[in-house]
Design an enzyme around this catalytic site. Structure first.
Site, PDB file in Angstrom:
ATOM      1  N   HIS A   1       0.828  -1.217   0.000  1.00  0.00           N
ATOM      2  CA  HIS A   1       0.000   0.000   0.000  1.00  0.00           C
ATOM      3  C   HIS A   1       0.864   1.269   0.000  1.00  0.00           C
ATOM      4  O   HIS A   1       0.415   2.314   0.460  1.00  0.00           O
ATOM      5  CB  HIS A   1      -0.944   0.041   1.203  1.00  0.00           C
ATOM      6  CG  HIS A   1      -1.692  -1.236   1.444  1.00  0.00           C
ATOM      7  ND1 HIS A   1      -2.974  -1.454   0.980  1.00  0.00           N
ATOM      8  CD2 HIS A   1      -1.327  -2.375   2.087  1.00  0.00           C
ATOM      9  CE1 HIS A   1      -3.373  -2.673   1.346  1.00  0.00           C
ATOM     10  NE2 HIS A   1      -2.382  -3.254   2.021  1.00  0.00           N
TER      11      HIS A   1
ATOM     12  N   GLU B   1      10.030   8.813 -16.905  1.00  0.00           N
ATOM     13  CA  GLU B   1       8.637   9.231 -17.136  1.00  0.00           C
ATOM     14  C   GLU B   1       8.175   8.829 -18.532  1.00  0.00           C
ATOM     15  O   GLU B   1       7.020   8.450 -18.737  1.00  0.00           O
ATOM     16  CB  GLU B   1       8.504  10.749 -16.960  1.00  0.00           C
ATOM     17  CG  GLU B   1       8.673  11.191 -15.516  1.00  0.00           C
ATOM     18  CD  GLU B   1       8.800  12.707 -15.404  1.00  0.00           C
ATOM     19  OE1 GLU B   1       7.775  13.364 -15.238  1.00  0.00           O
ATOM     20  OE2 GLU B   1       9.925  13.225 -15.521  1.00  0.00           O
TER      21      GLU B   1
ATOM     22  N   SER C   1      14.982  22.090 -15.296  1.00  0.00           N
ATOM     23  CA  SER C   1      13.788  22.899 -15.512  1.00  0.00           C
ATOM     24  C   SER C   1      14.221  24.251 -16.045  1.00  0.00           C
ATOM     25  O   SER C   1      15.266  24.777 -15.669  1.00  0.00           O
ATOM     26  CB  SER C   1      13.046  23.072 -14.186  1.00  0.00           C
ATOM     27  OG  SER C   1      12.266  24.247 -14.213  1.00  0.00           O
TER      28      SER C   1
END
Ligand code: ARG
Length: 466
Positions: free
Chosen positions: A165, A299, A286
């Protein structure tokens, strides 16, 4: 001069960019050459085998066969050299190759298509192509498994938190965690090998659908093309696309595994976790936030999964309503197959590279491995083993000890012995040995468990198989 606004415009039915004649539209929807040119080498291989067989069976003259072979070799060289002029009017790769062959060698070229249809021709081309795709994927999976084993080996005893979990559950080892993915990619490799075995039958010689009246030798062409033998039913041969669907299906399952691993890398790299570092070549910065290092490659491995699933859905949907045998719908199979194969190829390569370059941070993992009272099960097991307390009761006692530690704001291993004895007077100093995370993982020696000794054995088992 202004136009009369009441005069109807040409092609108002189609409008837009299709303000062209019906024949141009037909060409636009019908032509597949823009994508099926990727089958050129398979198409020529198939034609070489077919013409050889025609000559051997006395269906064409061997002089025609020789002319055809020379011509096909030239066509292949033109395509490889980039000098081939692909024509949309000639629809597809099969007719582009044949038409150029005719220009080069003249009349013998016209005999090449004897006892063959584009239906068995495309079926054999695409099978050859997907067979190569299987082999490439198999190799790439093997490389990825090796990279994971190499990374797992030095970390067979590196402790990290194990989760259920996404909550700290029990400590595990980093090597063991990586080996879980070795199991997944091992099954993916099994699926690819299994599918390759099944697809390796030649549809060439099935003709348009019913077979042929010429005395062809389908065993000969099958063998020449590396197939185990010919397919047994001509109707099925021209209308089956299972081999593509199986490949893309196996690729989809593999993409799920890659996506889960990518997700873990993304989580592990985030500052609050800090379990691993990835060198700059796998990350980007970034444009606004100077401190950022984004795990873009991971990703994208995760993101591209959707494309492969999409191809699988497109193929399944394309096939589900088609009566026997060939329908032009099937021309839509290629772009899906090519895109899925290209995508699984790049994500497997990127993941292998990332795993090779991944730098685990054992100190960070160890620092949080004991968080969330992750050795509570060890405590309960000790109560069972050392004090002969039934497990259910031991579970209850442990719960009360955990809650005492929680109240004091400390971990289980920092709780004074008398605080534990206040809950269960029979507890003695022996318990202190099981509360550390290192002790916890070392004790999980059941087959397939997280103990370093088990991890070493699992690595050895896999080394023999790659
Ligand atoms: N380009 C076609 C395809 O990919 C080749 C087979 C065409 N057969 C036919 N009967 N029109 O499916």
């Amino acid at each position: 001069m202004s136009q009369d606004p009441n005069k109807p415009k040409a092609n108002t039915m189609w409008g837009g960019r299709f303000s062209s004649s019906p024949s141009a539209l037909m060409e636009a929807i019908n032509a597949s050459i823009d994508f099926d040119k990727r089958l050129a080498s398979q198409d020529i291989q198939g034609s070489l085998a077919h013409s050889n067989m025609l000559a051997q069976q006395g269906i064409i003259a061997s002089s025609d066969r020789d002319a055809i072979h020379e011509g096909l070799q030239r066509v292949m060289a033109e395509i490889e050299g980039g000098g081939f002029a692909f024509s949309k009017a000639l629809e597809d790769i099969h007719m582009n190759v044949e038409s150029r062959l005719r220009e080069i060698v003249g009349d013998p070229a016209a005999r090449l298509h004897t006892a063959r249809s584009r239906n068995d021709q495309v079926a054999v081309d695409v099978r050859l192509w997907v067979r190569d795709a299987h082999d490439r994927t198999d190799e790439q999976l093997t490389r990825l498994i090796k990279a994971l084993l190499d990374k797992a080996e030095p970390h067979a005893a590196t402790v990290m938190p194990g989760f259920t979990h996404l909550q700290s559950a029990q400590p595990v080892t980093f090597g063991h965690h990586l080996l879980a993915y070795v199991e997944m990619f091992g099954r993916d490799r099994g699926r690819i090998r299994d599918s390759r075995r099944r697809l390796n039958e030649s549809p060439l010689g099935a003709g348009a659908l019913a077979g042929t009246s010429f005395p062809v030798d389908r065993h000969m062409t099958a063998k020449a093309l590396g197939f185990d033998g010919p397919t047994r039913n001509s109707l099925d041969s021209v209308s089956d696309r299972d081999s593509l669907i199986e490949f893309v299906s196996a690729a989809s399952i593999c993409a799920v595994h890659l996506s889960r691993l990518a997700e873990e890398i993304i989580i592990w790299m985030s500052a609050p976790f800090g379990f691993v570092r990835l060198p700059d070549r796998w990350t980007t910065g970034s444009s606004m936030m100077p401190q950022k290092r984004n795990p873009d490659a991971a990703e994208l491995v995760r993101g591209k999964t959707g494309r492969i699933f999409g191809s699988l859905m497109a193929l399944l949907t394309m096939m589900k309503g088609l009566p026997l045998t060939y329908s032009k719908d099937m021309q839509e199979d290629k772009e899906q197959l090519f895109d899925a194969a290209d995508t699984i190829e790049i994500v497997l390569a990127a993941m292998t590279g990332m795993i090779q370059d991944l730098e685990p941070v054992p100190a960070r993992m160890a620092a949080v491995a004991g968080a969330g009272f992750s050795t509570a099960t060890d405590l309960a097991d000790w109560l069972v083993r050392s004090l002969d307390i039934p497990f259910r009761d031991a579970h209850h006692i442990t719960g009360r000890i955990v809650s005492e530690a929680e109240t004091r704001g400390c971990g289980l291993e920092d709780l004074p012995l008398d605080a534990m004895q206040a809950v269960e007077p029979r507890i003695h100093a022996g318990i202190l040995e099981v509360l550390g995370v290192e002790n916890s993982v070392r004790s999980r020696v059941s087959f397939g468990g997280t103990a370093p000794s088990q991890v070493v054995q699992q690595i050895a088992w896999w080394r023999e198989r790659v």
